[in-house]
Design a protein around this motif. Sequence first.
Motif, PDB file in Angstrom:
ATOM      1  N   HIS A   1     -61.861 -24.462  35.012  1.00  0.00           N
ATOM      2  CA  HIS A   1     -61.386 -24.700  36.373  1.00  0.00           C
ATOM      3  C   HIS A   1     -59.873 -24.902  36.390  1.00  0.00           C
ATOM      4  CE1 HIS A   1     -65.634 -25.239  37.330  1.00  0.00           C
ATOM      5  NE2 HIS A   1     -65.694 -26.003  36.263  1.00  0.00           N
TER       6      HIS A   1
ATOM      7  N   TYR B   1     -65.784 -32.518  45.321  1.00  0.00           N
ATOM      8  CA  TYR B   1     -64.431 -32.199  44.885  1.00  0.00           C
ATOM      9  C   TYR B   1     -64.176 -30.695  44.929  1.00  0.00           C
ATOM     10  CZ  TYR B   1     -62.984 -36.787  43.105  1.00  0.00           C
ATOM     11  OH  TYR B   1     -62.602 -38.102  43.005  1.00  0.00           O
ATOM     12  N   THR B   2     -62.994 -30.339  45.400  1.00  0.00           N
ATOM     13  CA  THR B   2     -62.536 -28.952  45.295  1.00  0.00           C
ATOM     14  C   THR B   2     -61.723 -28.831  44.009  1.00  0.00           C
ATOM     15  OG1 THR B   2     -60.551 -29.474  46.572  1.00  0.00           O
ATOM     16  CG2 THR B   2     -62.477 -28.638  47.792  1.00  0.00           C
ATOM     17  N   GLU B   3     -61.420 -27.595  43.601  1.00  0.00           N
ATOM     18  CA  GLU B   3     -60.725 -27.405  42.330  1.00  0.00           C
ATOM     19  C   GLU B   3     -59.335 -28.019  42.312  1.00  0.00           C
ATOM     20  OE1 GLU B   3     -60.808 -23.992  40.063  1.00  0.00           O
ATOM     21  OE2 GLU B   3     -62.986 -23.939  39.973  1.00  0.00           O
ATOM     22  N   ASP B   4     -58.711 -28.137  43.472  1.00  0.00           N
ATOM     23  CA  ASP B   4     -57.382 -28.733  43.498  1.00  0.00           C
ATOM     24  C   ASP B   4     -57.441 -30.262  43.451  1.00  0.00           C
ATOM     25  OD1 ASP B   4     -58.534 -28.738  46.088  1.00  0.00           O
ATOM     26  OD2 ASP B   4     -56.570 -29.086  46.982  1.00  0.00           O
ATOM     27  N   MET B   5     -58.650 -30.829  43.497  1.00  0.00           N
ATOM     28  CA  MET B   5     -58.801 -32.278  43.462  1.00  0.00           C
ATOM     29  C   MET B   5     -59.184 -32.810  42.080  1.00  0.00           C
ATOM     30  SD  MET B   5     -60.982 -32.798  46.991  1.00  0.00           S
ATOM     31  CE  MET B   5     -61.319 -34.538  46.694  1.00  0.00           C
TER      32      MET B   5
ATOM     33  N   PRO C   1     -69.768 -32.054  43.587  1.00  0.00           N
ATOM     34  CA  PRO C   1     -69.658 -31.112  44.710  1.00  0.00           C
ATOM     35  C   PRO C   1     -68.742 -31.585  45.835  1.00  0.00           C
ATOM     36  CG  PRO C   1     -71.844 -32.149  44.630  1.00  0.00           C
ATOM     37  CD  PRO C   1     -71.152 -32.479  43.343  1.00  0.00           C
TER      38      PRO C   1
ATOM     39  N   LYS D   1     -59.710 -39.494  43.558  1.00  0.00           N
ATOM     40  CA  LYS D   1     -59.425 -38.837  44.841  1.00  0.00           C
ATOM     41  C   LYS D   1     -60.407 -39.223  45.941  1.00  0.00           C
ATOM     42  CE  LYS D   1     -55.846 -36.347  43.567  1.00  0.00           C
ATOM     43  NZ  LYS D   1     -54.507 -36.549  44.157  1.00  0.00           N
ATOM     44  N   THR D   2     -61.563 -39.725  45.566  1.00  0.00           N
ATOM     45  CA  THR D   2     -62.511 -40.188  46.582  1.00  0.00           C
ATOM     46  C   THR D   2     -62.958 -41.599  46.226  1.00  0.00           C
ATOM     47  OG1 THR D   2     -64.541 -39.456  45.453  1.00  0.00           O
ATOM     48  CG2 THR D   2     -63.378 -37.821  46.813  1.00  0.00           C
TER      49      THR D   2
ATOM     50  N   GLY E   1     -63.575 -36.664  39.245  1.00  0.00           N
ATOM     51  CA  GLY E   1     -64.150 -35.472  39.854  1.00  0.00           C
ATOM     52  C   GLY E   1     -65.306 -34.905  39.064  1.00  0.00           C
TER      53      GLY E   1
END
Length: 450
Positions: free
Chosen positions: A323, A143-147, A141, A95-96, A126
């Motif tokens: 998570h 990443y959010t939980e949806d990522m 950090p 995702k990143t 993540g």
Amino acid sequence: MLILSPVKKIGFLLAFSLLASCATENDYTEITTEAEDQELKSTLIKLSGSLNYYKLPNSTDYSKIPADPKNPITEEKVALGKLLFHETGIGLDGKTETNKETYSCASCHHSAAGFQSGIQQGIGDGGMGFGTFGESRIIDPLYTEDMIDVQPIKSPTVLNAAYQKLMLWNGQFGATSKNIGTEANWTEGTPKAVNLLGFEGIETQAIAGLSVHRMTLDKTFCDSNHYSSLFDKAFPEVDITERYSLVYAGLAIAAYERTILSTDTNFQNWIKGDADAMTSDEKKGAILFFGKAKCYQCHNGPALNSEEFYALGMKDLEGPNVHGIIDDVTKKGRGGFTNNPSDNYKFKVPQLYNLTDVHFFGHGGSFTSVRDVIAYKNEASKENAEVAASELSGKFTPLNLTEEEIDFLTVFIEISLSDKNLNRYVPSTLPTGLCFPNADPTSREDMHCN
């Protein structure tokens, strides 16, 4: 003082009475050990017909390892799959940008944790960090939980997976065996649709898992990272327009996974004829396992597993380190896949080798020791309030084991079934030169990998 085996047999008593008049304390030990050997052998032979029934084949003896007829095991496939399984370079759909090329299949299934995850809930893309056996992996950090890429259930091991026709706790991967008749649930547009290719569970999961867990490759990647020649050797019969793909990467990984076998354990060495491979306490535990405790009713065969699904009332993933959302489909286990209410809360019987390498047990990781699981089954009192008593397996009944007997069983499972050299299944380096099983900066520091 002579300590007799807790399982007294007529043969032992006769031997003891005949030799007691002239035996030394060392003789008593030998008599006891010999009696335990004979009792264990006769128990196993009575159950299966032969000690070899429990023998795992050598990892290079491909003709004896259970294989998918549509994906024969070859040395070339295993060599390729071994690298791809650990290859962080194919983690290209992160995702990143900073997390690309930092995770692999082995992020959640590595040798240091018995090819499971070292934490309660595996983290692929993540995640950051490794520790010593994967216990220090946490969420990046950024990443959010949806990522993050996390699994809604504890990562199952790929160790001894050759003895499974279906994969995952709910058995949703695999087009054969008990999944014949579930075709209506192989939903297009979901990972379950990979079943339509017709492979067994290991192959299906390997193919589906690459996309699910954000990995990819193509001819350009293979050419740039010395993989093309490996694919050519592994799949020379496949058209070159299809060869360098996730499907064939998955088939190579599956072939490799089938060779990951716990062949060097005390129990396996005892099966092969080394009477001294197991201690007296280990043999006592084995006698209980295949006798009074009735563990063999669910855990049998070379991998001490089965193709059955049972509801034992264990909790789902929960706690501060869990998570994402654990949905009802996951909670229902086999029933969440088949949509058959009679399958609700049933989960596949796992294999029992190398459990000392992990610290969370059960499909939700709700237990923290092997002994806790044995004690739970001994008491047979469900811990999950969502599971009705009527939905529990008929085999989930009190075992009436003593504390000492629980200790003996624990010794057998923890010590006798532990292979201390799983690193033989791990490559020394990758064609990309990247670190593995993770390649994020924190993991590289933990693993002293540059």
